[in-house]
Design a protein around this motif. Structure first.
Motif, PDB file in Angstrom:
ATOM      1  N   LEU A   1       8.948  -5.772  -4.690  1.00 60.07           N
ATOM      2  CA  LEU A   1       8.977  -6.664  -5.846  1.00 60.07           C
ATOM      3  C   LEU A   1       7.604  -6.770  -6.499  1.00 60.07           C
ATOM      4  CD1 LEU A   1      10.212  -8.976  -7.601  1.00 60.07           C
ATOM      5  CD2 LEU A   1       9.651 -10.524  -5.724  1.00 60.07           C
ATOM      6  N   TYR A   2       6.568  -6.925  -5.697  1.00 63.07           N
ATOM      7  CA  TYR A   2       5.218  -7.073  -6.246  1.00 63.07           C
ATOM      8  C   TYR A   2       4.765  -5.803  -6.968  1.00 63.07           C
ATOM      9  CZ  TYR A   2       4.929 -11.218  -3.287  1.00 63.07           C
ATOM     10  OH  TYR A   2       5.148 -12.441  -2.702  1.00 63.07           O
ATOM     11  N   VAL A   3       5.079  -4.643  -6.392  1.00 61.72           N
ATOM     12  CA  VAL A   3       4.713  -3.383  -7.031  1.00 61.72           C
ATOM     13  C   VAL A   3       5.470  -3.212  -8.349  1.00 61.72           C
ATOM     14  CG1 VAL A   3       4.782  -0.866  -6.787  1.00 61.72           C
ATOM     15  CG2 VAL A   3       4.079  -2.285  -4.865  1.00 61.72           C
ATOM     16  N   TYR A   4       6.745  -3.577  -8.352  1.00 65.20           N
ATOM     17  CA  TYR A   4       7.550  -3.496  -9.583  1.00 65.20           C
ATOM     18  C   TYR A   4       6.988  -4.421 -10.653  1.00 65.20           C
ATOM     19  CZ  TYR A   4      11.658  -3.773 -12.628  1.00 65.20           C
ATOM     20  OH  TYR A   4      12.498  -3.743 -13.703  1.00 65.20           O
TER      21      TYR A   4
ATOM     22  N   ASN B   1       4.351 -18.866  -8.225  1.00 64.05           N
ATOM     23  CA  ASN B   1       4.886 -17.597  -8.721  1.00 64.05           C
ATOM     24  C   ASN B   1       4.272 -17.196 -10.057  1.00 64.05           C
ATOM     25  OD1 ASN B   1       6.691 -17.134  -6.547  1.00 64.05           O
ATOM     26  ND2 ASN B   1       8.130 -18.589  -7.398  1.00 64.05           N
ATOM     27  N   CYS B   2       4.047 -18.172 -10.927  1.00 68.06           N
ATOM     28  CA  CYS B   2       3.442 -17.851 -12.226  1.00 68.06           C
ATOM     29  C   CYS B   2       2.005 -17.359 -12.060  1.00 68.06           C
ATOM     30  CB  CYS B   2       3.497 -19.084 -13.123  1.00 68.06           C
ATOM     31  SG  CYS B   2       2.832 -18.797 -14.776  1.00 68.06           S
ATOM     32  N   VAL B   3       1.226 -18.046 -11.249  1.00 73.78           N
ATOM     33  CA  VAL B   3      -0.157 -17.626 -11.022  1.00 73.78           C
ATOM     34  C   VAL B   3      -0.197 -16.286 -10.277  1.00 73.78           C
ATOM     35  CG1 VAL B   3      -2.321 -18.247  -9.885  1.00 73.78           C
ATOM     36  CG2 VAL B   3      -0.997 -19.993 -11.064  1.00 73.78           C
ATOM     37  N   GLY B   4       0.742 -16.081  -9.358  1.00 71.54           N
ATOM     38  CA  GLY B   4       0.796 -14.810  -8.643  1.00 71.54           C
ATOM     39  C   GLY B   4       1.056 -13.634  -9.568  1.00 71.54           C
ATOM     40  N   MET B   5       1.938 -13.812 -10.554  1.00 77.07           N
ATOM     41  CA  MET B   5       2.194 -12.744 -11.512  1.00 77.07           C
ATOM     42  C   MET B   5       0.986 -12.511 -12.411  1.00 77.07           C
ATOM     43  SD  MET B   5       6.176 -13.530 -12.503  1.00 77.07           S
ATOM     44  CE  MET B   5       6.391 -12.018 -13.414  1.00 77.07           C
ATOM     45  N   SER B   6       0.233 -13.560 -12.696  1.00 79.74           N
ATOM     46  CA  SER B   6      -0.994 -13.401 -13.489  1.00 79.74           C
ATOM     47  C   SER B   6      -2.026 -12.575 -12.724  1.00 79.74           C
ATOM     48  CB  SER B   6      -1.574 -14.774 -13.840  1.00 79.74           C
ATOM     49  OG  SER B   6      -0.652 -15.541 -14.598  1.00 79.74           O
ATOM     50  N   ILE B   7      -2.156 -12.825 -11.415  1.00 75.19           N
ATOM     51  CA  ILE B   7      -3.096 -12.042 -10.610  1.00 75.19           C
ATOM     52  C   ILE B   7      -2.662 -10.585 -10.544  1.00 75.19           C
ATOM     53  CG2 ILE B   7      -4.053 -11.763  -8.293  1.00 75.19           C
ATOM     54  CD1 ILE B   7      -3.827 -14.772  -7.925  1.00 75.19           C
ATOM     55  N   ALA B   8      -1.346 -10.340 -10.429  1.00 74.59           N
ATOM     56  CA  ALA B   8      -0.859  -8.962 -10.388  1.00 74.59           C
ATOM     57  C   ALA B   8      -1.110  -8.241 -11.705  1.00 74.59           C
ATOM     58  CB  ALA B   8       0.634  -8.954 -10.057  1.00 74.59           C
ATOM     59  N   LYS B   9      -1.027  -8.965 -12.815  1.00 73.21           N
ATOM     60  CA  LYS B   9      -1.226  -8.336 -14.122  1.00 73.21           C
ATOM     61  C   LYS B   9      -2.697  -8.002 -14.365  1.00 73.21           C
ATOM     62  CE  LYS B   9      -0.768  -9.111 -19.089  1.00 73.21           C
ATOM     63  NZ  LYS B   9      -0.318 -10.030 -20.164  1.00 73.21           N
ATOM     64  N   PHE B  10      -3.571  -8.958 -14.118  1.00 70.86           N
ATOM     65  CA  PHE B  10      -4.976  -8.771 -14.447  1.00 70.86           C
ATOM     66  C   PHE B  10      -5.779  -8.134 -13.309  1.00 70.86           C
ATOM     67  CE2 PHE B  10      -3.606 -12.438 -17.074  1.00 70.86           C
ATOM     68  CZ  PHE B  10      -3.792 -11.854 -18.317  1.00 70.86           C
TER      69      PHE B  10
ATOM     70  N   SER C   1      -4.322  -6.709  -9.239  1.00 69.82           N
ATOM     71  CA  SER C   1      -3.380  -5.812  -8.566  1.00 69.82           C
ATOM     72  C   SER C   1      -2.532  -6.607  -7.580  1.00 69.82           C
ATOM     73  CB  SER C   1      -4.116  -4.680  -7.839  1.00 69.82           C
ATOM     74  OG  SER C   1      -4.899  -5.206  -6.776  1.00 69.82           O
ATOM     75  N   SER C   2      -1.472  -5.971  -7.114  1.00 68.41           N
ATOM     76  CA  SER C   2      -0.609  -6.617  -6.112  1.00 68.41           C
ATOM     77  C   SER C   2      -1.327  -6.774  -4.787  1.00 68.41           C
ATOM     78  CB  SER C   2       0.671  -5.791  -5.914  1.00 68.41           C
ATOM     79  OG  SER C   2       1.406  -5.689  -7.107  1.00 68.41           O
ATOM     80  N   SER C   3      -2.213  -5.833  -4.478  1.00 67.38           N
ATOM     81  CA  SER C   3      -2.964  -5.931  -3.220  1.00 67.38           C
ATOM     82  C   SER C   3      -3.880  -7.150  -3.234  1.00 67.38           C
ATOM     83  CB  SER C   3      -3.782  -4.659  -3.002  1.00 67.38           C
ATOM     84  OG  SER C   3      -2.938  -3.527  -2.937  1.00 67.38           O
ATOM     85  N   ASN C   4      -4.572  -7.366  -4.348  1.00 64.88           N
ATOM     86  CA  ASN C   4      -5.431  -8.547  -4.449  1.00 64.88           C
ATOM     87  C   ASN C   4      -4.607  -9.830  -4.465  1.00 64.88           C
ATOM     88  OD1 ASN C   4      -7.763  -7.042  -4.504  1.00 64.88           O
ATOM     89  ND2 ASN C   4      -7.808  -6.894  -6.732  1.00 64.88           N
TER      90      ASN C   4
ATOM     91  N   GLY D   1       0.814  -1.214   0.000  1.00 60.12           N
ATOM     92  CA  GLY D   1       0.000   0.000   0.000  1.00 60.12           C
ATOM     93  C   GLY D   1       0.844   1.258   0.000  1.00 60.12           C
ATOM     94  N   LEU D   2       1.937   1.253   0.767  1.00 60.79           N
ATOM     95  CA  LEU D   2       2.801   2.431   0.811  1.00 60.79           C
ATOM     96  C   LEU D   2       3.567   2.625  -0.490  1.00 60.79           C
ATOM     97  CD1 LEU D   2       4.218   2.052   4.443  1.00 60.79           C
ATOM     98  CD2 LEU D   2       2.318   3.474   3.674  1.00 60.79           C
ATOM     99  N   PHE D   3       4.133   1.526  -1.025  1.00 56.24           N
ATOM    100  CA  PHE D   3       4.908   1.645  -2.260  1.00 56.24           C
ATOM    101  C   PHE D   3       4.022   1.969  -3.463  1.00 56.24           C
ATOM    102  CE2 PHE D   3       8.153  -1.436  -0.285  1.00 56.24           C
ATOM    103  CZ  PHE D   3       8.845  -0.371   0.280  1.00 56.24           C
ATOM    104  N   SER D   4       2.769   1.485  -3.439  1.00 55.92           N
ATOM    105  CA  SER D   4       1.874   1.755  -4.566  1.00 55.92           C
ATOM    106  C   SER D   4       1.523   3.236  -4.664  1.00 55.92           C
ATOM    107  CB  SER D   4       0.603   0.920  -4.440  1.00 55.92           C
ATOM    108  OG  SER D   4      -0.113   1.266  -3.266  1.00 55.92           O
ATOM    109  N   THR D   5       1.525   3.940  -3.536  1.00 57.47           N
ATOM    110  CA  THR D   5       1.280   5.381  -3.585  1.00 57.47           C
ATOM    111  C   THR D   5       2.455   6.124  -4.227  1.00 57.47           C
ATOM    112  OG1 THR D   5       2.199   5.676  -1.355  1.00 57.47           O
ATOM    113  CG2 THR D   5      -0.165   5.270  -1.533  1.00 57.47           C
ATOM    114  N   MET D   6       3.662   5.548  -4.126  1.00 60.94           N
ATOM    115  CA  MET D   6       4.847   6.213  -4.664  1.00 60.94           C
ATOM    116  C   MET D   6       5.113   5.846  -6.121  1.00 60.94           C
ATOM    117  SD  MET D   6       7.489   6.020  -1.435  1.00 60.94           S
ATOM    118  CE  MET D   6       7.249   4.271  -1.101  1.00 60.94           C
ATOM    119  N   TYR D   7       4.847   4.601  -6.497  1.00 66.10           N
ATOM    120  CA  TYR D   7       5.230   4.134  -7.834  1.00 66.10           C
ATOM    121  C   TYR D   7       4.042   3.886  -8.751  1.00 66.10           C
ATOM    122  CZ  TYR D   7       9.703   3.408  -5.526  1.00 66.10           C
ATOM    123  OH  TYR D   7      10.864   3.595  -4.826  1.00 66.10           O
TER     124      TYR D   7
END
Length: 358
Positions: free
Chosen positions: A200-203, A285-294, A296-299, A131-137
């Motif tokens: 890492l997740y925000v990036y 890790n692969c499924v986690g990156m799919s969730i981040a793409k479609f 968000s990292s928070s979800n 949450g903190l990094f998402s406000t910055m990046y």
């Protein structure tokens, strides 16, 4: 079943399997190169296996990409495993691989020193820093309910740290080292790892959405870079002297690779557990990156937090099984003692008189 539900369930189950397998492997006491039993404390080895699992994603992506390209561009874009931009810069995954290497070594070391349930709950600190990094990046805005949630989670994590310190005063069997400093060190290592994971997740979210990357391809390149970085770290940490509780190996170093072959030799269950861990890491890790793409990292982290309930359920079931076994052994021992007392009452007492008197 909705594909989003299936992906979330696959993500949660693979993550749960990761934690349980790592904790079971870390609690195994096997003979090292010196012939003495040692705990299987190899955080660098586990990190290497994690990246090998991600490297498997690269092989799967190449096979599926080749098959779909023969059918045409439309088929390639329609398939969920190859859907995304064809332009990909592998060096964009170098920084995530470096961060994941450091975070994983810290994470696996912390899990060795603390409880599996506490480990998973403390990992929720990543949601605070996301949450903190998402406000910055990512230019996100945190509302008052978000700040209230961050404050509540912070209080909960502090409470978990306090409970862990109290638990080691009466639990002498779950952990290899039962002192306050050790368990606090394990918990703090997990917190440090989750701060790196949050960045890492925000990036990953920023690059996955901006460049429309294929999650399986990105995970594969992370695996390639991660194997190289972890191999360099393994060479260094194999010769770095360490103090307790980080020196479970035969030579007293941080991660003794000379113990690995003797510990795995003839131990089929340990090998199967490590193989299962490698495969589950690839899926996680692969499924986690799919969730981040479609999404968000928070979800992604919210879905990851669901596995706390699965781990708690498994621990409760295991403790019940241990309690039942203890109850049965205690009951059998009591019945055995009672039977011996009854036998002693029915057998006549030998006379103390001389034989000629009798």
């Amino acid at each position: 079943m909705d594909h989003r539900v299936f992906i979330t369930l696959l993500f949660v189950l693979s993550g749960t399997l990761n934690v349980l397998l790592i904790k079971w492997v870390s609690n195994q006491s096997v003979d090292g190169s010196d012939g003495k039993p040692h705990r299987f404390q190899h955080p660098v080895v586990l990190t290497m296996l994690m990246f090998l699992g991600e490297f498997l994603c690269f092989g799967v992506y190449k096979v599926v990409h080749t098959l779909m390209s023969r059918r045409g561009m439309s088929a390639e874009q329609d398939h969920i495993l190859t859907r995304g931009s064809c332009e990909f810069h592998p060096l964009s995954m170098l920084l995530p691989s470096f961060l994941r290497t450091i975070a994983s070594i810290l994470l696996f070391t912390g899990l060795f020193l603390t409880y599996a349930t506490s480990f998973q709950m403390i990992r929720g600190v990543a949601l605070i820093f996301v949450g903190l990094f998402s406000t910055m990046y990512l230019n996100h805005t945190l509302s008052s309910r978000h700040w209230l949630a961050i404050f509540t989670m912070t209080c909960g994590i502090i409470d978990i740290l306090a409970l862990d310190v109290q638990r080691v005063d009466y639990d002498y069997q779950t952990l290899p080292h039962t002192d306050h400093n050790t368990i606090l060190t394990g918990d703090l290592l997990v917190i440090m790892a989750e701060v790196l994971h949050a960045f890492l997740y925000v990036y990953e979210e920023k690059h996955m959405k901006a460049s429309d990357l294929v999650p399986m391809q990105a995970a594969g390149w992370q695996g390639i870079f991660g194997v190289v970085i972890t191999a360099l770290a393994a060479i260094c940490l194999n010769f770095v002297p360490s103090v307790a509780p980080f020196n479970e190996g035969s030579r007293g170093v941080f991660d003794d690779w000379t113990d690995l072959i003797p510990q795995l030799r003839g131990n089929t269950m340990l090998i199967l557990a490590l193989a299962g861990f490698t495969c589950s890491c690839a899926i996680y890790n692969c499924v986690g990156m799919s969730i981040a793409k479609f999404s968000s990292s928070s979800n992604r982290l919210l879905a990851d937090g669901i596995r706390v309930y699965f781990i708690w359920a498994f621990v409760i079931f295991a403790e019940q099984a241990i309690f039942v076994e203890w109850y049965r052994s205690t009951l059998a021992r009591w019945q055995r003692i009672r039977y011996m007392d009854m036998t002693a009452e029915t057998v006549p007492t030998p006379s103390s008189q001389p034989a000629d008197v009798i």
